[in-house]
Design a protein around this motif. Sequence first.
Motif, PDB file in Angstrom:
ATOM      1  N   VAL A 172     -31.517  65.008 -92.070  1.00 35.44           N
ATOM      2  CA  VAL A 172     -32.742  64.281 -91.721  1.00 35.44           C
ATOM      3  C   VAL A 172     -33.099  64.525 -90.258  1.00 35.44           C
ATOM      4  O   VAL A 172     -32.248  64.373 -89.372  1.00 35.44           O
ATOM      5  CB  VAL A 172     -32.586  62.765 -91.971  1.00 35.44           C
ATOM      6  CG1 VAL A 172     -33.840  62.019 -91.518  1.00 35.44           C
ATOM      7  CG2 VAL A 172     -32.314  62.501 -93.446  1.00 35.44           C
ATOM      8  N   HIS A 173     -34.355  64.899 -90.021  1.00 35.94           N
ATOM      9  CA  HIS A 173     -34.880  65.007 -88.659  1.00 35.94           C
ATOM     10  C   HIS A 173     -36.282  64.405 -88.657  1.00 35.94           C
ATOM     11  O   HIS A 173     -37.156  64.873 -89.397  1.00 35.94           O
ATOM     12  CB  HIS A 173     -34.934  66.456 -88.190  1.00 35.94           C
ATOM     13  CG  HIS A 173     -35.727  66.638 -86.929  1.00 35.94           C
ATOM     14  ND1 HIS A 173     -35.366  66.048 -85.736  1.00 35.94           N
ATOM     15  CD2 HIS A 173     -36.891  67.316 -86.696  1.00 35.94           C
ATOM     16  CE1 HIS A 173     -36.251  66.374 -84.814  1.00 35.94           C
ATOM     17  NE2 HIS A 173     -37.184  67.130 -85.366  1.00 35.94           N
ATOM     18  N   ARG A 174     -36.481  63.389 -87.848  1.00 37.60           N
ATOM     19  CA  ARG A 174     -37.769  62.715 -87.800  1.00 37.60           C
ATOM     20  C   ARG A 174     -38.599  63.243 -86.640  1.00 37.60           C
ATOM     21  O   ARG A 174     -38.070  63.457 -85.538  1.00 37.60           O
ATOM     22  CB  ARG A 174     -37.577  61.208 -87.678  1.00 37.60           C
ATOM     23  CG  ARG A 174     -36.889  60.581 -88.891  1.00 37.60           C
ATOM     24  CD  ARG A 174     -36.701  59.084 -88.722  1.00 37.60           C
ATOM     25  NE  ARG A 174     -36.085  58.495 -89.929  1.00 37.60           N
ATOM     26  CZ  ARG A 174     -34.775  58.478 -90.155  1.00 37.60           C
ATOM     27  NH1 ARG A 174     -33.942  59.027 -89.256  1.00 37.60           N
ATOM     28  NH2 ARG A 174     -34.292  57.938 -91.254  1.00 37.60           N
ATOM     29  N   THR A 175     -39.884  63.456 -86.894  1.00 39.83           N
ATOM     30  CA  THR A 175     -40.793  63.962 -85.868  1.00 39.83           C
ATOM     31  C   THR A 175     -40.739  63.070 -84.633  1.00 39.83           C
ATOM     32  O   THR A 175     -40.807  61.842 -84.722  1.00 39.83           O
ATOM     33  CB  THR A 175     -42.231  64.005 -86.405  1.00 39.83           C
ATOM     34  OG1 THR A 175     -42.250  64.820 -87.588  1.00 39.83           O
ATOM     35  CG2 THR A 175     -43.177  64.582 -85.364  1.00 39.83           C
ATOM     36  N   GLY A 176     -40.620  63.712 -83.469  1.00 40.63           N
ATOM     37  CA  GLY A 176     -40.568  62.974 -82.212  1.00 40.63           C
ATOM     38  C   GLY A 176     -39.165  62.718 -81.720  1.00 40.63           C
ATOM     39  O   GLY A 176     -38.945  62.502 -80.525  1.00 40.63           O
ATOM     40  N   GLU A 177     -38.187  62.715 -82.633  1.00 37.51           N
ATOM     41  CA  GLU A 177     -36.799  62.520 -82.228  1.00 37.51           C
ATOM     42  C   GLU A 177     -36.197  63.859 -81.797  1.00 37.51           C
ATOM     43  O   GLU A 177     -36.608  64.916 -82.294  1.00 37.51           O
ATOM     44  CB  GLU A 177     -35.982  61.942 -83.385  1.00 37.51           C
ATOM     45  CG  GLU A 177     -36.365  60.518 -83.769  1.00 37.51           C
ATOM     46  CD  GLU A 177     -35.469  59.986 -84.872  1.00 37.51           C
ATOM     47  OE1 GLU A 177     -34.628  60.760 -85.385  1.00 37.51           O
ATOM     48  OE2 GLU A 177     -35.609  58.798 -85.220  1.00 37.51           O
ATOM     49  N   ALA A 237     -22.391  78.229 -96.405  1.00 35.60           N
ATOM     50  CA  ALA A 237     -22.619  77.899 -97.811  1.00 35.60           C
ATOM     51  C   ALA A 237     -23.100  76.459 -97.937  1.00 35.60           C
ATOM     52  O   ALA A 237     -22.620  75.568 -97.229  1.00 35.60           O
ATOM     53  CB  ALA A 237     -21.327  78.092 -98.607  1.00 35.60           C
ATOM     54  N   GLY A 238     -24.074  76.241 -98.801  1.00 36.13           N
ATOM     55  CA  GLY A 238     -24.586  74.898 -99.024  1.00 36.13           C
ATOM     56  C   GLY A 238     -25.699  74.486 -98.100  1.00 36.13           C
ATOM     57  O   GLY A 238     -26.184  73.350 -98.168  1.00 36.13           O
ATOM     58  N   THR A 239     -26.130  75.398 -97.199  1.00 33.61           N
ATOM     59  CA  THR A 239     -27.227  75.077 -96.286  1.00 33.61           C
ATOM     60  C   THR A 239     -28.494  75.817 -96.716  1.00 33.61           C
ATOM     61  O   THR A 239     -28.438  76.769 -97.485  1.00 33.61           O
ATOM     62  CB  THR A 239     -26.883  75.444 -94.836  1.00 33.61           C
ATOM     63  OG1 THR A 239     -26.726  76.873 -94.726  1.00 33.61           O
ATOM     64  CG2 THR A 239     -25.598  74.760 -94.393  1.00 33.61           C
ATOM     65  N   ILE A 240     -29.626  75.362 -96.181  1.00 33.41           N
ATOM     66  CA  ILE A 240     -30.917  75.984 -96.474  1.00 33.41           C
ATOM     67  C   ILE A 240     -31.671  76.214 -95.177  1.00 33.41           C
ATOM     68  O   ILE A 240     -31.382  75.588 -94.145  1.00 33.41           O
ATOM     69  CB  ILE A 240     -31.769  75.109 -97.422  1.00 33.41           C
ATOM     70  CG1 ILE A 240     -32.017  73.723 -96.783  1.00 33.41           C
ATOM     71  CG2 ILE A 240     -31.099  74.972 -98.780  1.00 33.41           C
ATOM     72  CD1 ILE A 240     -32.963  72.850 -97.577  1.00 33.41           C
ATOM     73  N   GLU A 241     -32.647  77.113 -95.219  1.00 31.71           N
ATOM     74  CA  GLU A 241     -33.496  77.372 -94.052  1.00 31.71           C
ATOM     75  C   GLU A 241     -34.524  76.238 -93.949  1.00 31.71           C
ATOM     76  O   GLU A 241     -35.224  75.941 -94.914  1.00 31.71           O
ATOM     77  CB  GLU A 241     -34.198  78.718 -94.211  1.00 31.71           C
ATOM     78  CG  GLU A 241     -34.359  79.507 -92.918  1.00 31.71           C
ATOM     79  CD  GLU A 241     -35.428  78.919 -92.004  1.00 31.71           C
ATOM     80  OE1 GLU A 241     -35.372  79.178 -90.792  1.00 31.71           O
ATOM     81  OE2 GLU A 241     -36.324  78.229 -92.510  1.00 31.71           O
ATOM     82  N   VAL A 242     -34.601  75.572 -92.781  1.00 33.18           N
ATOM     83  CA  VAL A 242     -35.383  74.341 -92.654  1.00 33.18           C
ATOM     84  C   VAL A 242     -36.516  74.436 -91.639  1.00 33.18           C
ATOM     85  O   VAL A 242     -37.079  73.419 -91.247  1.00 33.18           O
ATOM     86  CB  VAL A 242     -34.466  73.147 -92.285  1.00 33.18           C
ATOM     87  CG1 VAL A 242     -33.466  72.864 -93.401  1.00 33.18           C
ATOM     88  CG2 VAL A 242     -33.735  73.413 -90.961  1.00 33.18           C
ATOM     89  N   SER A 243     -36.873  75.638 -91.190  1.00 31.88           N
ATOM     90  CA  SER A 243     -37.910  75.748 -90.157  1.00 31.88           C
ATOM     91  C   SER A 243     -39.243  75.204 -90.648  1.00 31.88           C
ATOM     92  O   SER A 243     -39.955  74.514 -89.905  1.00 31.88           O
ATOM     93  CB  SER A 243     -38.054  77.197 -89.693  1.00 31.88           C
ATOM     94  OG  SER A 243     -38.369  78.044 -90.776  1.00 31.88           O
ATOM     95  N   ARG A 244     -39.597  75.506 -91.888  1.00 29.06           N
ATOM     96  CA  ARG A 244     -40.875  75.015 -92.417  1.00 29.06           C
ATOM     97  C   ARG A 244     -40.829  73.498 -92.616  1.00 29.06           C
ATOM     98  O   ARG A 244     -41.784  72.788 -92.305  1.00 29.06           O
ATOM     99  CB  ARG A 244     -41.196  75.715 -93.736  1.00 29.06           C
ATOM    100  CG  ARG A 244     -42.579  75.350 -94.281  1.00 29.06           C
ATOM    101  CD  ARG A 244     -42.822  76.004 -95.625  1.00 29.06           C
ATOM    102  NE  ARG A 244     -44.132  75.706 -96.151  1.00 29.06           N
ATOM    103  CZ  ARG A 244     -44.530  75.964 -97.393  1.00 29.06           C
ATOM    104  NH1 ARG A 244     -43.678  76.542 -98.227  1.00 29.06           N
ATOM    105  NH2 ARG A 244     -45.732  75.660 -97.803  1.00 29.06           N
ATOM    106  N   ARG A 245     -39.711  72.981 -93.143  1.00 24.69           N
ATOM    107  CA  ARG A 245     -39.596  71.554 -93.419  1.00 24.69           C
ATOM    108  C   ARG A 245     -39.774  70.716 -92.155  1.00 24.69           C
ATOM    109  O   ARG A 245     -40.440  69.677 -92.176  1.00 24.69           O
ATOM    110  CB  ARG A 245     -38.240  71.244 -94.046  1.00 24.69           C
ATOM    111  CG  ARG A 245     -37.991  69.756 -94.251  1.00 24.69           C
ATOM    112  CD  ARG A 245     -36.589  69.464 -94.706  1.00 24.69           C
ATOM    113  NE  ARG A 245     -36.325  69.941 -96.065  1.00 24.69           N
ATOM    114  CZ  ARG A 245     -35.202  69.661 -96.733  1.00 24.69           C
ATOM    115  NH1 ARG A 245     -34.259  68.934 -96.155  1.00 24.69           N
ATOM    116  NH2 ARG A 245     -35.030  70.117 -97.957  1.00 24.69           N
ATOM    117  N   PHE A 246     -39.186  71.161 -91.041  1.00 26.53           N
ATOM    118  CA  PHE A 246     -39.209  70.360 -89.822  1.00 26.53           C
ATOM    119  C   PHE A 246     -40.168  70.893 -88.760  1.00 26.53           C
ATOM    120  O   PHE A 246     -40.190  70.402 -87.634  1.00 26.53           O
ATOM    121  CB  PHE A 246     -37.789  70.275 -89.230  1.00 26.53           C
ATOM    122  CG  PHE A 246     -36.798  69.627 -90.150  1.00 26.53           C
ATOM    123  CD1 PHE A 246     -37.115  68.474 -90.857  1.00 26.53           C
ATOM    124  CD2 PHE A 246     -35.537  70.177 -90.328  1.00 26.53           C
ATOM    125  CE1 PHE A 246     -36.195  67.873 -91.704  1.00 26.53           C
ATOM    126  CE2 PHE A 246     -34.606  69.588 -91.172  1.00 26.53           C
ATOM    127  CZ  PHE A 246     -34.939  68.428 -91.869  1.00 26.53           C
TER     128      PHE A 246
END
Length: 302
Positions: A172-177, A237-246
Amino acid sequence: MTTLDVDAVKTFVTIAELKSFTRAAEALGTTQGAISVKLKRLERQVGHRLIERTPRLVRLSALGAEFLAPARELLAAHDRAVAGLSPARRRRFSLGIATHVGGAEVPTLLARLHAHDPALTIEVRLDDSRDLLDAFDRGQIDAAIIRREDDRRDGEMLATDHYGWFATPDFVHRTGEPLRLAASSPSCGVLNIATRALAAAGIPWTETFLGCGSFAVADAVAAGLATSVFSCRLAPAGTIEVSRRFGLPALPPSEIVLLSALSDARSRVVLKTLVGAFREHHRLPADRAAEEIRAITEAAGS
């Protein structure tokens, strides 16, 4: 009984590994015409076509693919036999491999070097690119496979690597944090590129985990403690690319280069073997990584 020409078998293996008559001729220190003659001689001996060649493609035939592993075993046995007759002392070869570069290909590289020269004692050091570059400049290692650092232009380019932001699906990463980052070292070149990209995008970040080595960082990310930057080939293993999500910034590709201070003929052959094995193993994963990064970038721009 058919008796194979060892030199012709070595020519076949070199062509198969480099997938190019031109590069094979360079690696063997001869001409394309000469290796073509040797390959044809071997194909006559075995009674089958081993290499299929078109103006755009060099690939193994079905029988050539079956013959490749036994051919390598033959060459390794031949080299061990020759080494056993030689009074020469064992040589040492120290190789540095950057942790952001070396992956599943490392065992292949070491096996190929040993098969080429069984009398070679190989010392491997895994470290950050910057530390390996310093060690190379101080003469502590003979060769290094690293990310190209800064504006330094020496070294032979081996491949292009593509990087992304990786985390677990439930991270979890919240915008602004501040973005929680894991890193192996404050001097890590990949981390520095990432933090500069975050600064340019106006995204705050905090160093949540500082581990000793890339494996500790990978474990921290896989445990969901933070996100970090990895080559798309080496993401935990078990991770995903998250640049678009965050909404994280795209990262520039990086050149992988080989630095070497060795110049004698025997060492040059070792280096050519190393380069050929790395390029062979790296080519398809790198192509897939480029496609993934391109898809992510296009999706982010749509």
